[in-house]
Design a protein around this motif. Structure first.
Motif, PDB file in Angstrom:
ATOM      1  N   LEU A 258      37.525  68.077  46.137  1.00  0.00           N
ATOM      2  CA  LEU A 258      37.933  66.706  46.439  1.00  0.00           C
ATOM      3  C   LEU A 258      39.029  66.733  47.493  1.00  0.00           C
ATOM      4  CD1 LEU A 258      37.987  63.628  45.722  1.00  0.00           C
ATOM      5  CD2 LEU A 258      39.720  64.190  44.004  1.00  0.00           C
ATOM      6  N   LEU A 259      38.838  65.958  48.553  1.00  0.00           N
ATOM      7  CA  LEU A 259      39.825  65.899  49.628  1.00  0.00           C
ATOM      8  C   LEU A 259      40.757  64.703  49.485  1.00  0.00           C
ATOM      9  CD1 LEU A 259      37.521  66.717  52.683  1.00  0.00           C
ATOM     10  CD2 LEU A 259      38.954  68.302  51.364  1.00  0.00           C
ATOM     11  N   GLU A 260      40.223  63.583  49.056  1.00  0.00           N
ATOM     12  CA  GLU A 260      41.030  62.366  48.978  1.00  0.00           C
ATOM     13  C   GLU A 260      40.416  61.396  47.978  1.00  0.00           C
ATOM     14  OE1 GLU A 260      42.736  58.816  51.948  1.00  0.00           O
ATOM     15  OE2 GLU A 260      41.329  60.314  52.672  1.00  0.00           O
ATOM     16  N   LEU A 261      41.280  60.707  47.230  1.00  0.00           N
ATOM     17  CA  LEU A 261      40.838  59.669  46.295  1.00  0.00           C
ATOM     18  C   LEU A 261      41.782  58.491  46.442  1.00  0.00           C
ATOM     19  CD1 LEU A 261      38.927  58.854  43.965  1.00  0.00           C
ATOM     20  CD2 LEU A 261      40.632  59.797  42.387  1.00  0.00           C
ATOM     21  N   ALA A 262      41.243  57.337  46.817  1.00  0.00           N
ATOM     22  CA  ALA A 262      42.067  56.158  47.071  1.00  0.00           C
ATOM     23  C   ALA A 262      41.603  54.989  46.217  1.00  0.00           C
ATOM     24  CB  ALA A 262      42.008  55.779  48.552  1.00  0.00           C
ATOM     25  N   ASP A 263      42.556  54.316  45.591  1.00  0.00           N
ATOM     26  CA  ASP A 263      42.282  53.105  44.813  1.00  0.00           C
ATOM     27  C   ASP A 263      42.244  51.925  45.786  1.00  0.00           C
ATOM     28  OD1 ASP A 263      42.221  50.941  43.128  1.00  0.00           O
ATOM     29  OD2 ASP A 263      43.807  51.668  41.805  1.00  0.00           O
ATOM     30  N   THR A 264      41.094  51.295  45.910  1.00  0.00           N
ATOM     31  CA  THR A 264      40.957  50.190  46.864  1.00  0.00           C
ATOM     32  C   THR A 264      41.165  48.831  46.221  1.00  0.00           C
ATOM     33  OG1 THR A 264      38.565  50.105  46.532  1.00  0.00           O
ATOM     34  CG2 THR A 264      39.389  51.524  48.297  1.00  0.00           C
ATOM     35  N   GLY A 265      41.485  48.821  44.936  1.00  0.00           N
ATOM     36  CA  GLY A 265      41.824  47.539  44.324  1.00  0.00           C
ATOM     37  C   GLY A 265      41.143  47.303  43.000  1.00  0.00           C
ATOM     38  N   MET A 266      41.786  46.452  42.216  1.00  0.00           N
ATOM     39  CA  MET A 266      41.247  46.050  40.920  1.00  0.00           C
ATOM     40  C   MET A 266      41.432  44.557  40.771  1.00  0.00           C
ATOM     41  SD  MET A 266      42.187  47.430  37.119  1.00  0.00           S
ATOM     42  CE  MET A 266      41.089  48.817  37.338  1.00  0.00           C
ATOM     43  N   SER A 267      40.454  43.906  40.185  1.00  0.00           N
ATOM     44  CA  SER A 267      40.552  42.463  39.992  1.00  0.00           C
ATOM     45  C   SER A 267      40.015  42.101  38.624  1.00  0.00           C
ATOM     46  CB  SER A 267      39.756  41.723  41.078  1.00  0.00           C
ATOM     47  OG  SER A 267      38.377  42.031  40.970  1.00  0.00           O
ATOM     48  N   SER A 268      40.480  40.971  38.123  1.00  0.00           N
ATOM     49  CA  SER A 268      39.977  40.443  36.861  1.00  0.00           C
ATOM     50  C   SER A 268      39.783  38.947  37.017  1.00  0.00           C
ATOM     51  CB  SER A 268      40.957  40.724  35.714  1.00  0.00           C
ATOM     52  OG  SER A 268      42.198  40.110  35.967  1.00  0.00           O
ATOM     53  N   SER A 269      38.802  38.428  36.327  1.00  0.00           N
ATOM     54  CA  SER A 269      38.514  37.000  36.408  1.00  0.00           C
ATOM     55  C   SER A 269      37.966  36.527  35.078  1.00  0.00           C
ATOM     56  CB  SER A 269      37.502  36.712  37.527  1.00  0.00           C
ATOM     57  OG  SER A 269      36.272  37.363  37.251  1.00  0.00           O
ATOM     58  N   GLY A 270      37.828  35.216  34.994  1.00  0.00           N
ATOM     59  CA  GLY A 270      37.284  34.624  33.780  1.00  0.00           C
ATOM     60  C   GLY A 270      38.134  33.501  33.250  1.00  0.00           C
ATOM     61  N   ALA A 271      39.416  33.431  33.649  1.00  0.00           N
ATOM     62  CA  ALA A 271      40.285  32.370  33.144  1.00  0.00           C
ATOM     63  C   ALA A 271      40.062  31.081  33.910  1.00  0.00           C
ATOM     64  CB  ALA A 271      41.756  32.771  33.275  1.00  0.00           C
ATOM     65  N   PRO A 272      39.853  29.980  33.213  1.00  0.00           N
ATOM     66  CA  PRO A 272      39.686  28.701  33.887  1.00  0.00           C
ATOM     67  C   PRO A 272      40.955  28.269  34.582  1.00  0.00           C
ATOM     68  CG  PRO A 272      39.890  28.385  31.524  1.00  0.00           C
ATOM     69  CD  PRO A 272      39.798  29.861  31.755  1.00  0.00           C
ATOM     70  N   GLN A 273      40.842  27.500  35.640  1.00  0.00           N
ATOM     71  CA  GLN A 273      41.982  27.091  36.434  1.00  0.00           C
ATOM     72  C   GLN A 273      42.539  25.751  35.970  1.00  0.00           C
ATOM     73  OE1 GLN A 273      43.256  29.156  38.794  1.00  0.00           O
ATOM     74  NE2 GLN A 273      41.766  30.571  37.921  1.00  0.00           N
ATOM     75  N   GLY A 274      43.355  25.818  34.952  1.00  0.00           N
ATOM     76  CA  GLY A 274      44.089  24.619  34.543  1.00  0.00           C
ATOM     77  C   GLY A 274      43.250  23.505  33.948  1.00  0.00           C
ATOM     78  N   ARG A 275      42.256  23.831  33.138  1.00  0.00           N
ATOM     79  CA  ARG A 275      41.447  22.792  32.506  1.00  0.00           C
ATOM     80  C   ARG A 275      42.226  22.136  31.381  1.00  0.00           C
ATOM     81  NH1 ARG A 275      38.141  23.242  28.080  1.00  0.00           N
ATOM     82  NH2 ARG A 275      38.340  25.507  28.090  1.00  0.00           N
ATOM     83  N   ALA A 276      42.255  20.809  31.340  1.00  0.00           N
ATOM     84  CA  ALA A 276      43.012  20.108  30.305  1.00  0.00           C
ATOM     85  C   ALA A 276      42.374  20.329  28.946  1.00  0.00           C
ATOM     86  CB  ALA A 276      43.070  18.623  30.614  1.00  0.00           C
ATOM     87  N   MET A 277      43.174  20.713  27.956  1.00  0.00           N
ATOM     88  CA  MET A 277      42.679  20.930  26.612  1.00  0.00           C
ATOM     89  C   MET A 277      42.845  19.690  25.760  1.00  0.00           C
ATOM     90  SD  MET A 277      43.484  24.637  25.032  1.00  0.00           S
ATOM     91  CE  MET A 277      45.238  24.472  25.072  1.00  0.00           C
TER      92      MET A 277
END
Length: 232
Positions: A170-189
Motif C-alpha cells: 500500500l502506497l497511500e490511503l486517503a479518507d475522502t469524506g463521510m456523510s450521514s443523512s436521514g434526519a428531516p429538516q425541521g418538520r413541525a411535530m
C-alpha cells in the motif's frame, strides 16, 4: 533469505494501482432532538419577563423531574423580550412579547411520544422536530470506514489480477469524506398548545413517532504498487 509467500518478488518497474472504495450503511437512530419554545405576552415589560421566567422554569422542572433519565442533553438557546409596535408610523408600543427556546436531546425513545405531547400540552409552548441522528462516536461510522477500505482493497486486487499483476504494498490511503443523512429538516411535530381548564382534562394521547433510519456513507482512495503485468 526466504521470501514470504504473500509478498512476491517484483520484476521490473512496479506499477501503481489507484482505486476508490465506497460503503453505505443504514442504521437505527440513536438520538432524537426537538425544541420547545416557551412564549409570554403582557402589557408591561416586567410582567412579560416574569411570566416568561416562570414558564421556562416550569418547563425545565417538568423535563428534569419526569424524563431526566431519558435525556442526552438539555440546553437553553435563544432568549428574547421585545415590545409590539402599534403601527409603523407611530412611536407608541403595545404589549411585550418574550420567548425562550429549549433544546432537548433524547436517548430513550420509549418515552419520546409521551414526552412530546406532555411538554407541548403546556400554556404558551410550541414544539418542533424531530431531528433523528447518530452519536458522533457511533460504531456505525467505524464500520462504514472499514467497509470502504475493504472495498478499495478488493477492487485493487481485481484490477491487478485482470492484467496479470500482483499487489506488492500500500502506497497511500486517503479518507475522502463521510456523510450521514436521514434526519428531516425541521418538520413541525406539534403546534402551539394551551392546556384547557377543567379537572376532567386527562391530556392528549402520546404522539406515535417512528424513528427514521439513518444512512451513513464513507469513501476512501487508495494507491498500491504492483508487479509488472504478466500479460497485456
Amino acid at each position: 533469505m526466504t521470501q514470504q509467500a504473500d509478498k512476491p518478488t517484483p520484476t521490473g518497474t512496479p506499477i501503481v494501482v489507484s482505486v476508490r472504495g465506497e460503503a453505505t450503511l443504514e442504521a437505527d437512530p440513536e438520538l432524537c432532538e426537538f425544541a420547545v419554545t416557551v412564549t409570554a405576552r403582557a402589557r408591561d415589560h416586567r410582567d412579560a419577563l416574569e411570566q416568561l421566567t416562570q414558564r421556562n422554569k416550569e418547563l425545565l422542572d417538568q423535563v428534569k423531574a419526569e424524563y431526566g433519565g431519558a435525556l442526552e442533553k438539555l440546553e437553553t438557546g435563544h432568549f428574547s423580550v421585545y415590545p409590539e409596535w402599534r403601527s409603523r408610523k407611530s412611536d407608541k408600543i403595545g404589549p411585550y412579547q418574550g420567548s425562550v427556546r429549549v433544546r432537548i436531546v433524547v436517548k430513550d425513545f420509549a418515552v419520546l411520544g409521551e414526552m412530546v405531547t406532555k411538554l407541548a400540552d403546556g400554556e404558551g409552548r410550541s414544539v418542533d422536530g424531530p431531528y433523528w441522528s447518530l452519536r458522533r462516536d457511533s460504531d456505525v461510522y467505524r464500520r462504514a470506514r472499514n467497509e470502504a477500505v475493504g472495498e478499495a482493497v478488493r477492487r485493487a486486487h481485481e484490477y491487478a489480477e485482470a492484467v496479470g499483476s500482483t499487489l506488492i504494498e500500500l502506497l497511500e490511503l486517503a479518507d475522502t469524506g463521510m456523510s450521514s443523512s436521514g434526519a428531516p429538516q425541521g418538520r413541525a411535530m406539534y403546534a402551539m398548545a394551551a392546556a384547557p381548564g377543567g379537572s376532567s382534562y386527562a391530556g392528549p394521547p402520546a404522539l406515535d413517532l417512528e424513528p427514521q433510519r439513518q444512512t451513513v456513507s464513507a469513501a476512501v482512495e487508495a494507491r498500491f504498487s504492483g508487479t509488472q503485468p504478466a500479460r497485456l
